[in-house]
Design an enzyme around this catalytic site. Structure first.
Site, short mmCIF file in Angstrom:
data_model
loop_
_atom_site.label_atom_id
_atom_site.label_comp_id
_atom_site.label_asym_id
_atom_site.label_seq_id
_atom_site.Cartn_x
_atom_site.Cartn_y
_atom_site.Cartn_z
N LYS A 22 6.27 1.96 -0.68
CA LYS A 22 7.01 3.19 -1.01
C LYS A 22 6.08 4.24 -1.62
CE LYS A 22 10.61 3.09 -4.19
NZ LYS A 22 10.88 4.33 -4.91
N SER A 23 5.26 3.83 -2.57
CA SER A 23 4.38 4.81 -3.24
C SER A 23 3.42 5.45 -2.22
CB SER A 23 3.53 4.13 -4.32
OG SER A 23 4.35 3.77 -5.39
N ARG A 27 3.23 9.49 -0.67
CA ARG A 27 1.98 10.26 -0.75
C ARG A 27 1.55 10.77 0.63
NH1 ARG A 27 2.68 7.39 -5.14
NH2 ARG A 27 1.52 7.80 -7.06
N GLN A 166 2.70 8.94 -11.69
CA GLN A 166 3.39 10.14 -11.22
C GLN A 166 2.84 11.39 -11.90
OE1 GLN A 166 7.60 9.37 -11.61
NE2 GLN A 166 7.59 7.88 -9.96
N ASP A 337 7.37 -2.01 -12.17
CA ASP A 337 8.53 -2.11 -11.26
C ASP A 337 8.94 -3.56 -11.02
OD1 ASP A 337 8.56 0.62 -11.08
OD2 ASP A 337 7.48 0.72 -9.19
N LYS A 364 13.77 4.59 -16.22
CA LYS A 364 13.67 4.43 -14.76
C LYS A 364 15.03 4.80 -14.15
CE LYS A 364 9.40 3.08 -14.52
NZ LYS A 364 8.42 3.97 -13.90
#
Ligand code: S3P
Length: 450
Positions: A22-23, A27, A166, A337, A364
């Site tokens: 996901k990260s 990006r 972030q 996470d 979160k």
């Protein structure tokens, strides 16, 4: 609102490949706006969060073509002012990274989010972006919506008060979009996907770790200890002014955070065996695996290699009885996470497990400390809430219960796994939360049941 019923499972077995990280997916989408050439993302994440990043770049003038897991992104000649507000949904990464990029790109934009995202802290990016001269308004309470106006940005040298990738990425994207130099100093290392992708796209970025020396320990002269040349920070990330990104193909590894639920399940259910292929093993993300090994987990990593600048490999997991280990300190940002699922594992591990230094969990998608404490208590576990974590007393067997996801994908997935390992039936309400990061989660989970 939907709910899912989960029955205890006797054994799991299988081989999985997972949707893209996901990260990294966020990006690729967002950074494609700053590239000179087309960007192709292979194995792009399939959840709602990463779709918000795709829709955002479309609204800003990029051409986005999606075919199964592959996304082709053609950057605009110039990032356009969007026609209306940009919807970031539940995605903090979309909002915080895009805010930096747009502040640097000199556009007028309004970023909005769902109820959860609209309560999450934005001061952490607003303050340093304003130090760069960004015109960004987050209202009286420093929360979304964010209103961004064109501004003439200046370089920044910023020591991060909080361990957050972030924040780091928001500033790097502001620097890239405005052509300004950005230096970030990290006291605790955070995920470095942005730095790796800048390098992969041909940008000029340097990462310097503070040197360390071995000296006699003043508390015990018979011992030695390692000290850093400065205590101020551990790593400096230096982006040169005027850095240009070419573009190209990014092959996205499977998401280690999604893998963590399946890994935990294989470790909790007797006689289980599982292989997960092509998983991202970035060292700033893989503390979950390190902790599991210390707890006695049977994990073998095979086929290690590099994919578009990111380390990947296959993980083979077999059931093992685990020992409790404290989770605190520098390691926490590296597995933040994965803490809900680690808490579930701890609940079925002999002994008491303490989680500390994790107050970030409170801000979160939901207050994950509260959610974990509430759900584990309902499953018959003795759990104490701390301001920055919890203390969990392991039990032999969890009891099935009716649990809420609190609208948070990671809580829904962690407690679905708990339900598979528990006696009796478990019901997860608001189970649609999994769509945020892994819409097929329940199907994949059931597919492993023997
Ligand atoms: C993310 C960074 C982490 C993480 C989030 C994704 C990212 O947040 O919890 O799920 O992609 O940069 P913080 O930077 O707020 O710690």
């Amino acid at each position: 609102m939907s709910e899912i019923k989960i029955e205890r499972c006797k054994k799991i077995q299988g081989c999985l490949t997972l949707p893209g990280d996901k990260s990294i997916s966020h990006r690729v989408a967002l950074m494609s706006l700053l590239c000179q050439e087309k960007v192709v993302a292979v194995n792009y994440a399939d959840g709602a969060d990463c779709n918000h990043s795709l829709e955002a770049v479309r609204a800003l003038g990029a051409q986005v073509e999606k075919d199964n897991g592959t996304v082709q992104l053609t950057p605009p000649n110039r990032i356009a002012d969007p026609d209306g507000p940009i919807e970031c949904g539940n995605s903090g990464t979309t909002m915080r990274l895009l805010a930096g990029l747009l502040a640097g790109a000199g556009v007028t934009a309004r970023l909005i989010g769902d109820d959860s995202l609209s309560q999450r802290p934005m001061k952490r990016i607003v303050d340093p972006l304003r130090q760069m001269n960004a015109a960004i308004d987050a209202g009286e309470h420093d929360i979304a919506p964010l209103n961004i106006a064109p501004g003439l940005l200046i370089p920044i040298d910023y020591t991060m008060p909080l361990a957050s990738a972030q924040i780091k990425s928001s500033l790097l994207l502001a620097g890239l979009a405005s052509g300004n130099a950005v230096t970030i100093r990290e006291k605790n290392l955070t995920r470095d996907h942005t730095e790796r992708m800048i390098a992969h796209f041909g940008g000029s970025i340097k990462v310097e770790d503070v040197k360390s020396r071995i000296v006699p320990d003043p508390d015990d002269p018979r011992k030695k200890k390692r000290v850093l040349d400065t205590e101020e920070y551990k790593r400096a990330i230096i982006l040169n002014g005027g850095t240009a990104l070419a573009g190209g193909t990014v092959e996205i590894p499977g998401d280690l955070s999604t893998a963590s639920y399946f890994i935990a399940l294989a470790l909790m259910v007797r006689n289980s065996h599982l292989i997960i292929k092509d998983v991202g093993l970035n060292p700033t993300r893989s503390a979950f695996l390190t902790i599991l090994k210390r707890m006695g987990a049977n994990l073998i990593i095979k086929n290690r290699r590099e994919l578009s600048g990111e380390p990947v490999g296959d993980i083979e997991i077999s059931y093992a009885k685990l020992r409790s280990r404290k989770v605190s300190g520098d390691v926490v940002p590296n597995l933040i996470d994965e803490i809900p699922i680690l808490a579930v594992l701890a609940a079925q591990t002999e002994g008491t497990t303490i989680f500390r230094d994790a107050s970030e969990l409170r801000v979160k998608e939901t207050d994950r400390i509260r959610a974990v404490v509430a759900n584990l208590s309902l499953m018959g576990v003795k759990v104490g809430e701390l301001p920055d974590g919890f203390i969990i007393e392991g039990v032999e067997d969890l009891s099935g219960a009716e649990l809420d996801s609190f609208g948070d994908h990671r809580i829904a997935m962690a407690f679905a796994v708990a339900g598979m390992a528990a006696h009796g039936k478990t019901v997860i309400t608001n189970s649609e939360a999994v769509e945020t990061s892994c819409p097929n989660f329940f199907t994949m989970l059931e597919g492993l049941r023997l």
